[in-house]
Design a protein around this motif. Structure first.
Motif, PDB file in Angstrom:
ATOM      1  N   ALA A 216       0.831  -1.210   0.000  1.00 40.87           N
ATOM      2  CA  ALA A 216       0.000   0.000   0.000  1.00 40.87           C
ATOM      3  C   ALA A 216       0.864   1.258   0.000  1.00 40.87           C
ATOM      4  CB  ALA A 216      -0.930  -0.004   1.214  1.00 40.87           C
ATOM      5  N   ALA A 217       1.941   1.253   0.771  1.00 38.44           N
ATOM      6  CA  ALA A 217       2.833   2.412   0.832  1.00 38.44           C
ATOM      7  C   ALA A 217       3.514   2.632  -0.517  1.00 38.44           C
ATOM      8  CB  ALA A 217       3.871   2.222   1.934  1.00 38.44           C
ATOM      9  N   ALA A 218       3.921   1.526  -1.139  1.00 34.41           N
ATOM     10  CA  ALA A 218       4.547   1.641  -2.457  1.00 34.41           C
ATOM     11  C   ALA A 218       3.557   2.185  -3.471  1.00 34.41           C
ATOM     12  CB  ALA A 218       5.076   0.283  -2.906  1.00 34.41           C
ATOM     13  N   GLY A 219       2.308   1.723  -3.392  1.00 33.18           N
ATOM     14  CA  GLY A 219       1.281   2.208  -4.305  1.00 33.18           C
ATOM     15  C   GLY A 219       0.968   3.670  -4.096  1.00 33.18           C
ATOM     16  N   ALA A 220       1.136   4.149  -2.842  1.00 34.67           N
ATOM     17  CA  ALA A 220       0.890   5.564  -2.549  1.00 34.67           C
ATOM     18  C   ALA A 220       2.093   6.427  -2.907  1.00 34.67           C
ATOM     19  CB  ALA A 220       0.549   5.739  -1.069  1.00 34.67           C
ATOM     20  N   GLY A 221       3.187   5.773  -3.323  1.00 36.58           N
ATOM     21  CA  GLY A 221       4.388   6.507  -3.717  1.00 36.58           C
ATOM     22  C   GLY A 221       5.067   7.207  -2.566  1.00 36.58           C
ATOM     23  N   GLU A 222       4.962   6.661  -1.364  1.00 35.96           N
ATOM     24  CA  GLU A 222       5.521   7.302  -0.177  1.00 35.96           C
ATOM     25  C   GLU A 222       6.300   6.285   0.635  1.00 35.96           C
ATOM     26  OE1 GLU A 222       6.930   9.854   1.713  1.00 35.96           O
ATOM     27  OE2 GLU A 222       5.160  10.868   0.901  1.00 35.96           O
ATOM     28  N   ARG A 223       7.621   6.329   0.535  1.00 37.67           N
ATOM     29  CA  ARG A 223       8.462   5.364   1.240  1.00 37.67           C
ATOM     30  C   ARG A 223       8.675   5.732   2.709  1.00 37.67           C
ATOM     31  NH1 ARG A 223      11.197   1.821  -1.992  1.00 37.67           N
ATOM     32  NH2 ARG A 223      11.048   2.150  -4.240  1.00 37.67           N
ATOM     33  N   ALA A 224       8.393   6.988   3.065  1.00 38.94           N
ATOM     34  CA  ALA A 224       8.671   7.445   4.425  1.00 38.94           C
ATOM     35  C   ALA A 224       7.589   7.035   5.411  1.00 38.94           C
ATOM     36  CB  ALA A 224       8.828   8.965   4.438  1.00 38.94           C
ATOM     37  N   MET A 225       6.525   6.425   4.938  1.00 37.22           N
ATOM     38  CA  MET A 225       5.440   6.041   5.844  1.00 37.22           C
ATOM     39  C   MET A 225       5.848   4.851   6.703  1.00 37.22           C
ATOM     40  SD  MET A 225       1.840   6.682   3.870  1.00 37.22           S
ATOM     41  CE  MET A 225       2.212   5.725   2.438  1.00 37.22           C
ATOM     42  N   ARG A 226       5.281   4.811   7.903  1.00 37.49           N
ATOM     43  CA  ARG A 226       5.629   3.775   8.878  1.00 37.49           C
ATOM     44  C   ARG A 226       4.347   3.183   9.464  1.00 37.49           C
ATOM     45  NH1 ARG A 226       6.862   3.709  14.551  1.00 37.49           N
ATOM     46  NH2 ARG A 226       6.201   5.900  14.655  1.00 37.49           N
ATOM     47  N   LEU A 227       4.351   1.879   9.654  1.00 35.30           N
ATOM     48  CA  LEU A 227       3.193   1.167  10.204  1.00 35.30           C
ATOM     49  C   LEU A 227       3.392   0.939  11.698  1.00 35.30           C
ATOM     50  CD1 LEU A 227       0.543  -0.544   9.510  1.00 35.30           C
ATOM     51  CD2 LEU A 227       2.090  -2.511   9.485  1.00 35.30           C
ATOM     52  N   VAL A 228       2.360   1.213  12.485  1.00 37.39           N
ATOM     53  CA  VAL A 228       2.375   0.867  13.908  1.00 37.39           C
ATOM     54  C   VAL A 228       1.143   0.019  14.197  1.00 37.39           C
ATOM     55  CG1 VAL A 228       3.712   2.864  14.668  1.00 37.39           C
ATOM     56  CG2 VAL A 228       1.216   3.040  14.537  1.00 37.39           C
ATOM     57  N   MET A 229       1.318  -0.969  15.055  1.00 36.12           N
ATOM     58  CA  MET A 229       0.220  -1.879  15.395  1.00 36.12           C
ATOM     59  C   MET A 229       0.263  -2.220  16.876  1.00 36.12           C
ATOM     60  SD  MET A 229      -0.117  -4.828  12.467  1.00 36.12           S
ATOM     61  CE  MET A 229       1.626  -5.191  12.435  1.00 36.12           C
ATOM     62  N   THR A 230      -0.896  -2.340  17.488  1.00 32.62           N
ATOM     63  CA  THR A 230      -0.993  -2.849  18.854  1.00 32.62           C
ATOM     64  C   THR A 230      -2.235  -3.730  18.955  1.00 32.62           C
ATOM     65  OG1 THR A 230      -2.349  -1.027  19.714  1.00 32.62           O
ATOM     66  CG2 THR A 230       0.045  -0.726  19.770  1.00 32.62           C
ATOM     67  N   GLY A 231      -2.403  -4.325  20.098  1.00 35.00           N
ATOM     68  CA  GLY A 231      -3.536  -5.216  20.344  1.00 35.00           C
ATOM     69  C   GLY A 231      -3.045  -6.492  21.008  1.00 35.00           C
ATOM     70  N   PRO A 232      -3.928  -7.234  21.658  1.00 34.46           N
ATOM     71  CA  PRO A 232      -3.517  -8.452  22.377  1.00 34.46           C
ATOM     72  C   PRO A 232      -2.766  -9.442  21.496  1.00 34.46           C
ATOM     73  CG  PRO A 232      -5.756  -7.851  22.975  1.00 34.46           C
ATOM     74  CD  PRO A 232      -5.362  -6.934  21.863  1.00 34.46           C
ATOM     75  N   GLY A 233      -3.271  -9.686  20.279  1.00 34.94           N
ATOM     76  CA  GLY A 233      -2.595 -10.635  19.396  1.00 34.94           C
ATOM     77  C   GLY A 233      -1.227 -10.151  18.977  1.00 34.94           C
ATOM     78  N   VAL A 234      -1.114  -8.849  18.683  1.00 35.70           N
ATOM     79  CA  VAL A 234       0.182  -8.269  18.303  1.00 35.70           C
ATOM     80  C   VAL A 234       1.171  -8.409  19.446  1.00 35.70           C
ATOM     81  CG1 VAL A 234       1.368  -6.146  17.611  1.00 35.70           C
ATOM     82  CG2 VAL A 234      -0.912  -6.648  16.713  1.00 35.70           C
ATOM     83  N   PHE A 235       0.713  -8.120  20.664  1.00 37.13           N
ATOM     84  CA  PHE A 235       1.595  -8.233  21.827  1.00 37.13           C
ATOM     85  C   PHE A 235       2.025  -9.678  22.045  1.00 37.13           C
ATOM     86  CE2 PHE A 235      -0.397  -4.225  23.859  1.00 37.13           C
ATOM     87  CZ  PHE A 235       0.433  -3.428  23.085  1.00 37.13           C
ATOM     88  N   SER A 236       1.096 -10.613  21.811  1.00 36.80           N
ATOM     89  CA  SER A 236       1.429 -12.027  21.977  1.00 36.80           C
ATOM     90  C   SER A 236       2.519 -12.443  20.994  1.00 36.80           C
ATOM     91  CB  SER A 236       0.172 -12.877  21.765  1.00 36.80           C
ATOM     92  OG  SER A 236       0.458 -14.251  21.851  1.00 36.80           O
TER      93      SER A 236
END
Length: 791
Positions: A216-236
């Motif tokens: 999705a970031a590549a399609g938006a033409g923006e390499r500087a974007m960063r993904l953040v995620m949280t939640g019980p499953g992510v923490f596990s």
């Protein structure tokens, strides 16, 4: 085939079977494993929510960097990708209704789903008002979306249904997608199909989200974007990754240190390799035993496996260093002279770790099973396999001079005995002073997730307006329909709190599947075709809309009157079922509906107001669960149970020593170093400001397990001075390997592993020191020291 060959064959076969079991083992990092195995009905509900409830399936997603337009483009592409994945049950970013794919289902069932359907809705006046509102929408920005629906749904029930299912007071929209309050972060909310406790499935979901974001970031033409995620499953998933990384790194370092130390002493690569066989065998057997007994192995248990290096290697050290010669003859003499002492040490260790097995906590029970199985196999390999593998030509250098030097130093430093006694008494005083704050009663004390990650989770949750993960309302019923009906009643009591601003809103399963009685009442509100046509004629007398244009509406109403009620089977595989999943479920006590609460902006939920609103909903039917408080209370209660089980294990150890040694003085001589070292280590944690957790308790049990071997050997030397210098040297070497391996574990970035490592490293060293000085008391002259051996 001789007995020795049979032992080797059985050992190899056992290793093969254990390895096969491990190959199909599932490794998890779900900290609800440290909650009780047989809780009450309310506790089962709580644990069920933590493991597989709706809250456990939520993944909160943020996109940082780039400009608003790029973030919005990436958000739409990511949401579209997630919506198409079988791993994700739903994904929303505010760009459209979460239920667009189900528009046909919602349209067909709008009259049982819409909260506005009631008898007054289809009177002449009700129709005039409802249709007037729809016509007003035609002139608004939403007109293009509403126009195709007017002929079939002039009263707007489809829009009312979708509105009911969407969270009220959601995030702000920037470029048509959800964004943080300052607009700098695009927001999405996803739900996984798998429960939060299914770490493998959660890992796949997290990986898919990361891959989709890169696209999705590549399609938006923006390499500087960063993904953040949280939640019980992510923490596990992160917890497991952290533990596995530390286990691999620290196990390699620990094994390298121990191997280097033994190689310096043995001066034989063959002896080193043979000496590590009990360690490997014990670790493999321990993991296989846990896998067979529990179906999955917790990451902490895996990390605990590195600790076996420090203790299991002791057995081969005793064999090699205490034997005057190797080969079959040396092994036989060692078995005759020293094996009974080691066997008693193993039995005391088993008694101590039994406290974990019977603690009632699956997580601790895993550690207990691992320890018992690992130590038993390590000791058995040392007793039955190693003597058969030792070549007659193998020679381990005599370490008696080291033992003599240790004995002489102990004799010259007799004052140390009194200093150690004073240290133990001072430590006991420290424990008494800190008795109220020694132990941390919170389950979060076991959580390896950083404070920054927890803060990010709170940020995303507040920005998204997601349900508070801490407070939920649970209602029970004998059937699913009864639970849904109760959920509707609770919702009616929560509505005034939403209207007054004490709640931002709530999520109820009854919004996605109303109770049967509610559906019947809504359908009963629908007039027949003739009546509806007559009322429409009067209602539209002054409207530009003609009744003839609404024949599809009349036909739909007539069809709905005779249609069956909406059931869970009818929404199987749809977004409605995904939304319902985790909020309505069955257990052995019946059915439970869970309502998530959303906190008002910049303010916590007023739990007192919620409890007051719930009063009178039925005898115990509705209950407000403060998840954190209840989990901590639950954990605290079972921490006390673990103490009781540990005390029982200690009593068994004392009884075993009394039965075997048949001397109160000898029993006291064995127990004194163990008790003293445990007291000093606990006091050290108290003075350092560390509140101990269950894993510190495990560490203290390990101190007893390791130290019991030291104390028993010192007791043996007090009874029989033959080979005393070799025995003393073997204890010093075994202690060095234990302190080294556990000391490395103490450097772990995972708090629970660090707790075990630091506790055992210090405790093992102190136990040897206490045992050396207290076993019989240091004599005045080195030549008279009982551990110098016979002249």
């Amino acid at each position: 085939m001789t007995g020795r060959r049979v032992a080797v064959v059985l050992w190899l076969a056992g290793l093969a079977l254990a390895a096969a079991q491990i190959a199909q083992t599932r490794f998890v990092a779900d900290f609800s494993s440290f909650l009780p195995r047989a809780p009450t009905a309310e506790q089962r509900l709580l644990v069920g929510q933590l493991r597989s409830g709706a809250v456990s399936r939520v993944i909160l997603i943020g996109i940082d960097g780039g400009d608003a337009a790029s973030r919005a483009k990436a958000s739409r592409a990511l949401a579209q990708s997630l919506a198409s994945s079988p791993l994700i049950s739903s994904a929303a970013n505010g760009s459209g209704g979460n239920f667009e794919r189900e528009s046909g289902l919602l349209l067909a069932n709008r009259y049982v789903l819409s909260p506005r359907v009631e008898p007054g809705r289809f009177t002449e006046e009700g129709l005039r008002v409802a249709i007037g509102e729809t016509l007003d929408l035609l002139a608004s920005a939403a007109g293009l979306a509403v126009k195709p629906l007017v002929a079939r749904d002039p009263t707007g029930e489809l829009l009312a249904t979708i509105e009911e299912m969407q969270p009220a007071g959601g995030p702000r929209l920037v470029e048509g997608v959800w964004a943080s309050p300052d607009g700098s972060r695009a927001l999405l909310l996803a739900r996984t199909r798998a429960a939060g406790s299914d770490t493998d499935a959660q890992a796949k979901a997290v990986s898919f989200i990361e891959d989709s974001f890169r696209d999705a970031a590549a399609g938006a033409g923006e390499r500087a974007m960063r993904l953040v995620m949280t939640g019980p499953g992510v923490f596990s998933v992160r917890s497991r990754a952290m533990i596995v990384h530390d286990v691999e790194r620290l196990a390699a370092v620990s094994m390298a240190i121990v191997a280097a130390l033994l190689l310096v002493v043995y001066r034989s690569a063959l002896a080193l390799g043979l000496g590590l066989l009990p360690v490997v065998s014990g670790a493999v057997a321990g993991i296989a035993a846990v896998s067979l007994g529990f179906g999955a192995v917790h990451g902490i248990t895996l990390g605990f496996g590195t600790t076996l290096i420090g203790e299991a290697v002791d057995y081969s050290i005793y064999l090699f260093v205490q034997s005057e010669r190797t080969g079959a003859a040396g092994g036989a003499r060692w078995i005759e002279g020293f094996w009974p002492t080691i066997r008693l040490g193993v039995l005391t260790s088993i008694a101590g770790f039994s406290a974990l097995v019977f603690s009632g906590l699956p997580g601790l029970a895993q550690l207990g099973v691992y320890s018992i199985a690992g130590l038993m196999i390590a000791a058995a390999v040392t007793r039955f396999v190693l003597p058969a593998l030792l070549p007659a030509s193998l020679r381990i250098r005599d370490l008696s001079p080291l033992g003599l030097r240790i004995a002489s130093a102990a004799a010259r430093l007799a004052w140390v005995r009194w200093a150690l006694a004073a240290l133990a008494l001072a430590a006991a005083l420290v424990l008494f002073v800190h008795r109220e704050t020694l132990w941390d009663p919170r389950l979060s004390s076991l959580n390896p997730i950083s404070a920054s990650d927890r803060e990010l989770d709170a940020e995303l949750r507040e920005a998204l307006g997601a349900s508070d993960a801490r407070l939920v309302v649970a209602v029970r019923g004998a059937s699913a329909d009864e639970a849904l009906e109760s959920a509707q009643q609770v919702g009616a009591r929560l509505d005034p709190l939403v209207a007054s601003g004490k709640l931002a809103g709530y999520e109820s399963p009854a919004r996605f599947l109303p109770a049967a009685a509610t559906q019947r009442a809504r359908l009963a509100s629908l007039p027949d075709s003739a009546t509806l046509r007559e009322r429409l004629s009067r209602a539209l007398a002054r409207s530009p809309l003609r009744v003839s244009k609404l024949e599809p509406f009349i036909a739909d109403v007539e069809r709905a009157r005779g249609s069956p009620l909406l059931t869970r089977e009818a929404i199987r595989g749809t977004a409605l079922e995904a939304a319902l999943d985790g909020m309505l479920f069955a257990d052995e006590d019946g059915w439970t509906a869970v309502l998530g609460l959303r906190a008002p902006a910049a303010a916590p939920i007023d739990a007192g107001a919620v409890r007051a609103a719930l009063d009178g909903t039925g005898a115990g039917k509705a209950v407000l669960l403060d998840v954190k408080r209840e989990v901590d209370r639950l954990y605290s209660g079972y921490l006390r149970q673990a103490f009781i089980a540990s005390a029982a294990g200690l009593a068994v150890i004392v009884a075993l020593l009394i039965f075997t040694l048949r001397s109160a003085r000898r029993v006291a001589r064995v127990m004194a170093p163990l008790v003293a070292s445990v007291v000093v280590v606990a006091a050290w944690h108290a003075l350092a400001g560390t509140r101990m957790s269950l894993l510190h308790l495990v560490g203290l049990l390990l101190v007893v397990a390791v130290g019991s071997n030291y104390a028993l050997f010192f007791d043996r030397m007090a009874q029989d001075r033959a080979g005393a210098p070799r025995t003393l040297a073997s204890l010093a070497l075994a202690n060095a390997t234990t302190v080294a391996s556990f000391g490395v574990l103490g450097l772990s970035s995972v708090p629970v592993l660090s707790a075990i490592g630091s506790t055992v490293a210090l405790g093992a060293f102190l136990t040897l020191l206490f045992a050396l000085q207290f076993a019989q008391g240091a004599p005045q002259h080195a030549d008279d020291h009982p551990y110098r051996g016979p002249s």
